[in-house]
Design a protein around this motif. Structure first.
Motif, PDB file in Angstrom:
ATOM      1  N   GLN A  46       9.832  -5.847   9.983  1.00 41.04           N
ATOM      2  CA  GLN A  46      10.931  -5.380   9.141  1.00 41.04           C
ATOM      3  C   GLN A  46      11.260  -6.487   8.135  1.00 41.04           C
ATOM      4  OE1 GLN A  46      12.998  -2.407   9.402  1.00 41.04           O
ATOM      5  NE2 GLN A  46      11.397  -1.601  10.757  1.00 41.04           N
ATOM      6  N   SER A  47      11.865  -6.112   7.017  1.00 39.33           N
ATOM      7  CA  SER A  47      12.206  -7.100   5.995  1.00 39.33           C
ATOM      8  C   SER A  47      13.535  -7.797   6.281  1.00 39.33           C
ATOM      9  CB  SER A  47      12.265  -6.429   4.615  1.00 39.33           C
ATOM     10  OG  SER A  47      13.210  -5.365   4.618  1.00 39.33           O
ATOM     11  N   ALA A  48      14.288  -7.324   7.263  1.00 34.81           N
ATOM     12  CA  ALA A  48      15.599  -7.912   7.567  1.00 34.81           C
ATOM     13  C   ALA A  48      15.447  -9.370   7.979  1.00 34.81           C
ATOM     14  CB  ALA A  48      16.272  -7.133   8.691  1.00 34.81           C
ATOM     15  N   PRO A  49      16.045 -10.312   7.248  1.00 31.49           N
ATOM     16  CA  PRO A  49      15.913 -11.729   7.613  1.00 31.49           C
ATOM     17  C   PRO A  49      16.578 -12.061   8.939  1.00 31.49           C
ATOM     18  CG  PRO A  49      17.507 -11.467   5.825  1.00 31.49           C
ATOM     19  CD  PRO A  49      16.853 -10.139   6.018  1.00 31.49           C
ATOM     20  N   GLU A  50      17.452 -11.197   9.436  1.00 28.12           N
ATOM     21  CA  GLU A  50      18.173 -11.473  10.677  1.00 28.12           C
ATOM     22  C   GLU A  50      17.368 -11.090  11.921  1.00 28.12           C
ATOM     23  OE1 GLU A  50      20.920 -11.014   7.327  1.00 28.12           O
ATOM     24  OE2 GLU A  50      19.405  -9.659   8.180  1.00 28.12           O
ATOM     25  N   ARG A  51      16.197 -10.491  11.753  1.00 28.80           N
ATOM     26  CA  ARG A  51      15.392 -10.199  12.934  1.00 28.80           C
ATOM     27  C   ARG A  51      15.025 -11.518  13.605  1.00 28.80           C
ATOM     28  NH1 ARG A  51      12.333 -11.165   8.843  1.00 28.80           N
ATOM     29  NH2 ARG A  51      10.069 -11.454   8.915  1.00 28.80           N
ATOM     30  N   ALA A  52      14.981 -11.512  14.931  1.00 24.93           N
ATOM     31  CA  ALA A  52      14.795 -12.762  15.672  1.00 24.93           C
ATOM     32  C   ALA A  52      13.335 -13.153  15.815  1.00 24.93           C
ATOM     33  CB  ALA A  52      15.434 -12.644  17.053  1.00 24.93           C
ATOM     34  N   GLY A  53      12.430 -12.170  15.779  1.00 22.57           N
ATOM     35  CA  GLY A  53      11.027 -12.492  15.966  1.00 22.57           C
ATOM     36  C   GLY A  53      10.149 -11.316  15.592  1.00 22.57           C
ATOM     37  N   THR A  87     -22.497   1.480   4.610  1.00 18.58           N
ATOM     38  CA  THR A  87     -22.763   2.517   3.626  1.00 18.58           C
ATOM     39  C   THR A  87     -23.697   1.970   2.560  1.00 18.58           C
ATOM     40  OG1 THR A  87     -20.780   1.884   2.375  1.00 18.58           O
ATOM     41  CG2 THR A  87     -20.547   3.660   3.979  1.00 18.58           C
ATOM     42  N   GLN A  88     -24.419   2.866   1.916  1.00 16.86           N
ATOM     43  CA  GLN A  88     -25.371   2.466   0.890  1.00 16.86           C
ATOM     44  C   GLN A  88     -25.000   3.102  -0.442  1.00 16.86           C
ATOM     45  OE1 GLN A  88     -27.888   0.299   1.427  1.00 16.86           O
ATOM     46  NE2 GLN A  88     -27.305   0.129   3.592  1.00 16.86           N
ATOM     47  N   GLY A  89     -25.043   2.296  -1.513  1.00 15.72           N
ATOM     48  CA  GLY A  89     -24.837   2.816  -2.852  1.00 15.72           C
ATOM     49  C   GLY A  89     -23.409   3.250  -3.117  1.00 15.72           C
ATOM     50  N   GLN A  90     -23.268   4.160  -4.078  1.00 22.98           N
ATOM     51  CA  GLN A  90     -21.957   4.598  -4.508  1.00 22.98           C
ATOM     52  C   GLN A  90     -21.359   5.604  -3.522  1.00 22.98           C
ATOM     53  OE1 GLN A  90     -22.544   6.093  -8.484  1.00 22.98           O
ATOM     54  NE2 GLN A  90     -22.570   4.044  -9.388  1.00 22.98           N
ATOM     55  N   GLY A  91     -20.053   5.678  -3.543  1.00 25.01           N
ATOM     56  CA  GLY A  91     -19.384   6.628  -2.666  1.00 25.01           C
ATOM     57  C   GLY A  91     -17.881   6.483  -2.744  1.00 25.01           C
ATOM     58  N   ARG A  92     -17.223   7.265  -1.944  1.00 34.61           N
ATOM     59  CA  ARG A  92     -15.762   7.351  -1.963  1.00 34.61           C
ATOM     60  C   ARG A  92     -15.231   7.046  -0.563  1.00 34.61           C
ATOM     61  NH1 ARG A  92     -12.492   9.870  -5.482  1.00 34.61           N
ATOM     62  NH2 ARG A  92     -14.370  10.666  -6.521  1.00 34.61           N
ATOM     63  N   VAL A  93     -14.077   6.345  -0.524  1.00 35.31           N
ATOM     64  CA  VAL A  93     -13.425   6.019   0.744  1.00 35.31           C
ATOM     65  C   VAL A  93     -11.983   6.519   0.687  1.00 35.31           C
ATOM     66  CG1 VAL A  93     -12.750   4.203   2.352  1.00 35.31           C
ATOM     67  CG2 VAL A  93     -14.865   3.961   1.019  1.00 35.31           C
ATOM     68  N   ALA A  94     -11.545   7.176   1.756  1.00 33.21           N
ATOM     69  CA  ALA A  94     -10.169   7.651   1.868  1.00 33.21           C
ATOM     70  C   ALA A  94      -9.384   6.725   2.784  1.00 33.21           C
ATOM     71  CB  ALA A  94     -10.137   9.073   2.412  1.00 33.21           C
ATOM     72  N   VAL A  95      -8.128   6.496   2.444  1.00 37.10           N
ATOM     73  CA  VAL A  95      -7.242   5.676   3.266  1.00 37.10           C
ATOM     74  C   VAL A  95      -6.034   6.513   3.663  1.00 37.10           C
ATOM     75  CG1 VAL A  95      -5.807   3.608   3.372  1.00 37.10           C
ATOM     76  CG2 VAL A  95      -7.979   3.545   2.123  1.00 37.10           C
ATOM     77  N   PHE A  96      -5.833   6.637   4.968  1.00 35.48           N
ATOM     78  CA  PHE A  96      -4.682   7.363   5.506  1.00 35.48           C
ATOM     79  C   PHE A  96      -3.720   6.372   6.149  1.00 35.48           C
ATOM     80  CE2 PHE A  96      -7.462  11.330   6.510  1.00 35.48           C
ATOM     81  CZ  PHE A  96      -7.581  11.593   5.151  1.00 35.48           C
ATOM     82  N   ILE A  97      -2.470   6.458   5.773  1.00 36.37           N
ATOM     83  CA  ILE A  97      -1.430   5.662   6.406  1.00 36.37           C
ATOM     84  C   ILE A  97      -0.432   6.614   7.056  1.00 36.37           C
ATOM     85  CG2 ILE A  97      -1.694   3.738   4.802  1.00 36.37           C
ATOM     86  CD1 ILE A  97       0.747   4.751   3.307  1.00 36.37           C
ATOM     87  N   GLY A  98       0.408   6.092   7.919  1.00 38.65           N
ATOM     88  CA  GLY A  98       1.413   6.950   8.534  1.00 38.65           C
ATOM     89  C   GLY A  98       2.587   7.187   7.621  1.00 38.65           C
ATOM     90  N   ASN A  99       3.027   6.102   6.966  1.00 38.88           N
ATOM     91  CA  ASN A  99       4.230   6.150   6.132  1.00 38.88           C
ATOM     92  C   ASN A  99       4.165   4.939   5.216  1.00 38.88           C
ATOM     93  OD1 ASN A  99       7.046   5.464   5.356  1.00 38.88           O
ATOM     94  ND2 ASN A  99       7.593   7.181   6.685  1.00 38.88           N
ATOM     95  N   HIS A 100       4.607   5.098   3.978  1.00 40.59           N
ATOM     96  CA  HIS A 100       4.537   3.985   3.029  1.00 40.59           C
ATOM     97  C   HIS A 100       5.448   2.825   3.412  1.00 40.59           C
ATOM     98  CE1 HIS A 100       1.871   5.880   0.158  1.00 40.59           C
ATOM     99  NE2 HIS A 100       2.616   6.982   0.186  1.00 40.59           N
ATOM    100  N   ARG A 101       6.363   3.024   4.347  1.00 39.86           N
ATOM    101  CA  ARG A 101       7.295   1.971   4.722  1.00 39.86           C
ATOM    102  C   ARG A 101       6.859   1.156   5.945  1.00 39.86           C
ATOM    103  NH1 ARG A 101      12.298   1.445   2.568  1.00 39.86           N
ATOM    104  NH2 ARG A 101      13.001   2.996   1.050  1.00 39.86           N
ATOM    105  N   TYR A 102       5.744   1.502   6.567  1.00 42.63           N
ATOM    106  CA  TYR A 102       5.242   0.680   7.659  1.00 42.63           C
ATOM    107  C   TYR A 102       4.581  -0.560   7.074  1.00 42.63           C
ATOM    108  CZ  TYR A 102       5.922   4.417  11.078  1.00 42.63           C
ATOM    109  OH  TYR A 102       6.474   5.375  11.902  1.00 42.63           O
ATOM    110  N   GLN A 103       5.178  -1.713   7.295  1.00 36.95           N
ATOM    111  CA  GLN A 103       4.643  -2.933   6.698  1.00 36.95           C
ATOM    112  C   GLN A 103       3.223  -3.228   7.155  1.00 36.95           C
ATOM    113  OE1 GLN A 103       6.828  -6.559   6.574  1.00 36.95           O
ATOM    114  NE2 GLN A 103       8.761  -5.597   6.083  1.00 36.95           N
ATOM    115  N   CYS A 104       2.939  -3.038   8.444  1.00 31.15           N
ATOM    116  CA  CYS A 104       1.607  -3.356   8.951  1.00 31.15           C
ATOM    117  C   CYS A 104       0.547  -2.521   8.253  1.00 31.15           C
ATOM    118  CB  CYS A 104       1.546  -3.149  10.465  1.00 31.15           C
ATOM    119  SG  CYS A 104       1.818  -1.446  11.027  1.00 31.15           S
TER     120      CYS A 104
END
Length: 350
Positions: free
Chosen positions: A163-170, A191-208
């Motif tokens: 989390q971005s909260a500076p008050e988090r303890a660890g 993979t060989q040569g040209q191609g396309r890669v898809a990226v799936f995330i859970g939510n744009h706010r998950y820092q990891c």
């Protein structure tokens, strides 16, 4: 019976002599006095067991009562997902194996992932516990709750995603920059040569997930410029949504060569790939996060190229220790950062 030697019961005086303590110390331990150090109680208990003292059960109880006692809360996500239930089990195991402290674990799951709901659950858990571990997408509402809990004396440790909260303890988790680049290494090298890669995330706010996404793209730009990386798409931790996303990709893009999924929805991704022709499946390299029953099955089927996982036992043990550390320090200090190297699981080493 005649001629049979009767074994004499070990006395308190003999126990005291063997343990190198006074008789009064043994008596205070047996009476449950609170002015005997835990280390002394443990030593006397060990000696008592070795010489067969009759009161070992009482000594064990006294030792247990003398240990520092903590009540820790763990706010995890989605009770319906095997992965989070496994996280909860490993946390309880890590607490149970501690011999120097007593840790009571209150494990709670959040099924509705709206920030306001998580904030309310976090505050409620914080009122009952000495410290709380939190897995959640970063949001100002959670930052405010973390700050107010800190001010009320309850530490919050972020877990898996920060989390971005500076008050988090660890924070306890993996190096997500390295994880993202490692995922890109696997896909680009297979993979060989040209191609396309898809990226799936859970939510744009998950820092990891956001950090892993950026690192993935960094590696591809540097080492695999022939691969085109699509804009990241959120699954919202929903397998049905992930299933439809993969089906659309397969229908629209014959050049799909890789999928990185760093959030929830792996079962939907795998279901869509199983429905595709075998030749098409072989062209697509899939890298995902963490391992549960569905991921394990996908690895054994050869549908998943690699899973980049938190070592659950080590991560849970480190989380418990971090919560003890932040709870017992005299004054709030800097955020403790505990980074655990991730494991790489492939179909060949599962």
């Amino acid at each position: 019976m005649a001629g049979q030697t009767v074994k004499q019961r070990v006395t308190i005086a003999e126990l005291a002599q063997e343990a190198g303590v006074s008789i009064s110390t043994v008596n205070r331990i047996l009476a449950g006095a609170d002015n005997v150090r835990a280390a002394t109680i443990e030593h006397v208990q060990q000696v008592a067991e070795s010489i067969g003292f009759y009161g070992t059960g009482v000594l064990s109880a006294r030792k247990e009562n003398a240990l520092p006692h903590f009540r820790f809360g763990f706010l995890l996500q989605q009770s319906t997902r095997d992965l989070y239930r496994l996280f909860g089990e490993k946390i309880r195991e890590a607490a149970a194996t501690r011999r120097d402290v007593r840790v009571d674990c209150l494990v709670d799951f959040v099924d509705r992932l709206e920030p306001a709901n998580i904030e309310g659950r976090l505050r409620a858990l914080g009122k009952e516990c000495d410290a709380v571990a939190l897995i959640a997408a970063d949001h100002p509402l959670l930052g405010q709750a973390i700050r107010e809990l800190r001010d009320d004396g309850t530490s919050v440790v972020t877990y898996i995603t920060d989390q971005s909260a500076p008050e988090r303890a660890g924070f306890v988790g993996t190096d997500n920059w390295k994880l993202g680049r490692t995922a890109a290494f696997f896909i680009s090298q297979m993979t060989q040569g040209q191609g396309r890669v898809a990226v799936f995330i859970g939510n744009h706010r998950y820092q990891c997930q956001d950090v892993a996404d950026a690192a993935f793209r960094s590696y591809i730009r540097e080492h695999a410029p022939d691969l085109v990386v699509n804009e990241s798409e959120p699954t919202h931790e929903d397998s049905a949504r992930a299933y439809n996303m993969v089906r659309d990709l397969l229908a629209k893009h014959d050049d799909l060569r890789g999928i990185l999924i760093v959030g929830g929805g792996i079962s939907g991704v795998l279901r869509a790939l199983r429905e595709a022709p075998e030749e098409r499946r072989r062209q697509i390299k899939l890298v995902c996060r963490d391992i549960g029953p569905e991921t394990r099955k996908g690895l054994t089927e050869g549908l998943i190229t690699a899973a980049l996982c938190h070592p659950m036992t080590e991560t849970s043990q480190t989380l418990i220790q971090t919560m003890i550390d932040v709870t017992t320090r005299d004054t709030p200090g800097p955020t403790l950062q505990r980074t655990i190297p991730f494991e790489i699981v492939t179909p060949e080493n599962i």
